[in-house]
Design a protein around this motif. Sequence first.
Motif, PDB file in Angstrom:
ATOM      1  N   VAL A  19       0.841  -1.118   0.004  1.00  0.00           N
ATOM      2  CA  VAL A  19      -0.092  -0.082   0.031  1.00  0.00           C
ATOM      3  C   VAL A  19       0.918   1.240  -0.059  1.00  0.00           C
ATOM      4  O   VAL A  19       1.904   1.116   0.685  1.00  0.00           O
ATOM      5  CB  VAL A  19      -1.000  -0.152   1.234  1.00  0.00           C
ATOM      6  CG1 VAL A  19      -0.214   0.081   2.453  1.00  0.00           C
ATOM      7  CG2 VAL A  19      -1.904   1.096   1.199  1.00  0.00           C
ATOM      8  N   LEU A  20       0.520   2.043  -0.977  1.00  0.00           N
ATOM      9  CA  LEU A  20       1.338   3.254  -1.028  1.00  0.00           C
ATOM     10  C   LEU A  20       0.430   4.477  -0.410  1.00  0.00           C
ATOM     11  O   LEU A  20      -0.823   4.634  -0.487  1.00  0.00           O
ATOM     12  CB  LEU A  20       1.381   3.857  -2.490  1.00  0.00           C
ATOM     13  CG  LEU A  20       1.658   5.147  -2.724  1.00  0.00           C
ATOM     14  CD1 LEU A  20       3.048   5.659  -2.032  1.00  0.00           C
ATOM     15  CD2 LEU A  20       1.858   5.446  -4.444  1.00  0.00           C
ATOM     16  N   VAL A  21       0.932   4.947   0.689  1.00  0.00           N
ATOM     17  CA  VAL A  21       0.252   5.994   1.813  1.00  0.00           C
ATOM     18  C   VAL A  21       0.749   7.434   1.236  1.00  0.00           C
ATOM     19  O   VAL A  21       1.890   7.726   1.447  1.00  0.00           O
ATOM     20  CB  VAL A  21       0.511   5.834   3.152  1.00  0.00           C
ATOM     21  CG1 VAL A  21      -0.158   6.897   3.774  1.00  0.00           C
ATOM     22  CG2 VAL A  21      -0.336   4.431   3.374  1.00  0.00           C
ATOM     23  N   ALA A  22      -0.316   8.171   0.722  1.00  0.00           N
ATOM     24  CA  ALA A  22       0.040   9.776   0.473  1.00  0.00           C
ATOM     25  C   ALA A  22      -0.709  10.628   1.339  1.00  0.00           C
ATOM     26  O   ALA A  22      -1.920  10.722   1.395  1.00  0.00           O
ATOM     27  CB  ALA A  22      -0.235   9.856  -1.136  1.00  0.00           C
ATOM     28  N   HIS A  23       0.093  11.270   2.135  1.00  0.00           N
ATOM     29  CA  HIS A  23      -0.617  12.049   3.276  1.00  0.00           C
ATOM     30  C   HIS A  23      -1.145  13.408   2.454  1.00  0.00           C
ATOM     31  O   HIS A  23      -0.753  13.869   1.539  1.00  0.00           O
ATOM     32  CB  HIS A  23       0.341  12.330   4.424  1.00  0.00           C
ATOM     33  CG  HIS A  23       1.595  13.061   3.976  1.00  0.00           C
ATOM     34  ND1 HIS A  23       1.619  14.453   3.830  1.00  0.00           N
ATOM     35  CD2 HIS A  23       3.111  12.662   4.290  1.00  0.00           C
ATOM     36  CE1 HIS A  23       2.895  14.604   3.568  1.00  0.00           C
ATOM     37  NE2 HIS A  23       3.824  13.838   3.842  1.00  0.00           N
TER      38      HIS A  23
END
Length: 266
Positions: free
Chosen positions: A74-78
Amino acid sequence: MALVARGFLAVLMVLILIVLLIWSLQRRLIYFPDRSTPALASGASAVTLRTDDGLRLSAWLIPPMGTEDRRLSVLVAHGNAGDREGRMPLGRALASLGLTVLLLDYRGYGGNPGGPSERGLALDADAARDHLDTLGQPVVYFGESLGAAVVTALAVRRPPAALVLRSPFRSLAAAGKVHYPLLPVGPLLRDRYPVETQIAQVRVPTLIVWGTADTVVPGEQSAAVAAAAGGPVRTLAIAGAGHNDRAMLDGPELIAAVRALLDDLP
């Protein structure tokens, strides 16, 4: 008449100066990076992402925690503030679901070089996807607020296995009008983030979450994004939650909804 003309000209010049000021400083009203370099958090390893325009970005990778390994990343982009350190509670919660988690920090954030812009953040997201592709497993995108716009655009270019959008806005112009109703926000924007338009091109399973007490991105904007989705979509409105409440970071309702999404993937 001459006095009236001079008064009109003075007002016009003030308006022009205001527009020029907004144009030149607008990114300071959009992006609020924490520029300091955070100490490496327990449970994470440091990785370096390389963008197509030559930047080297620091990010954190968290392996699956516990006994479960879904063989899924999973790529988490804040959002538009903070850095990867502040997303560690979310990272750990997602890792507890059996995911390999990449916490992305954009250019200008978390000690990274460069300055944020729509184009720049798109390059950063591509670099993060490139890194996860080396692991040889499907990738899910998870975007918070501004990050929801970043990963929606990425999903159009490079479709994921699934998409999670937390507090997405319809577009940056629509979000701006909430906070600056008297300004011509739309025509002045350099960065646009057209989430509602782009989500219509996304066909993957999607979860959209918002808080019913969100005053930063009102829930009706997130609901509009859900209504525009081009693929199967499920929604979660967390009662009484504001934009930056803990419930919207790693709260049990949010994580349970992500688990349900993952469980239904083929």
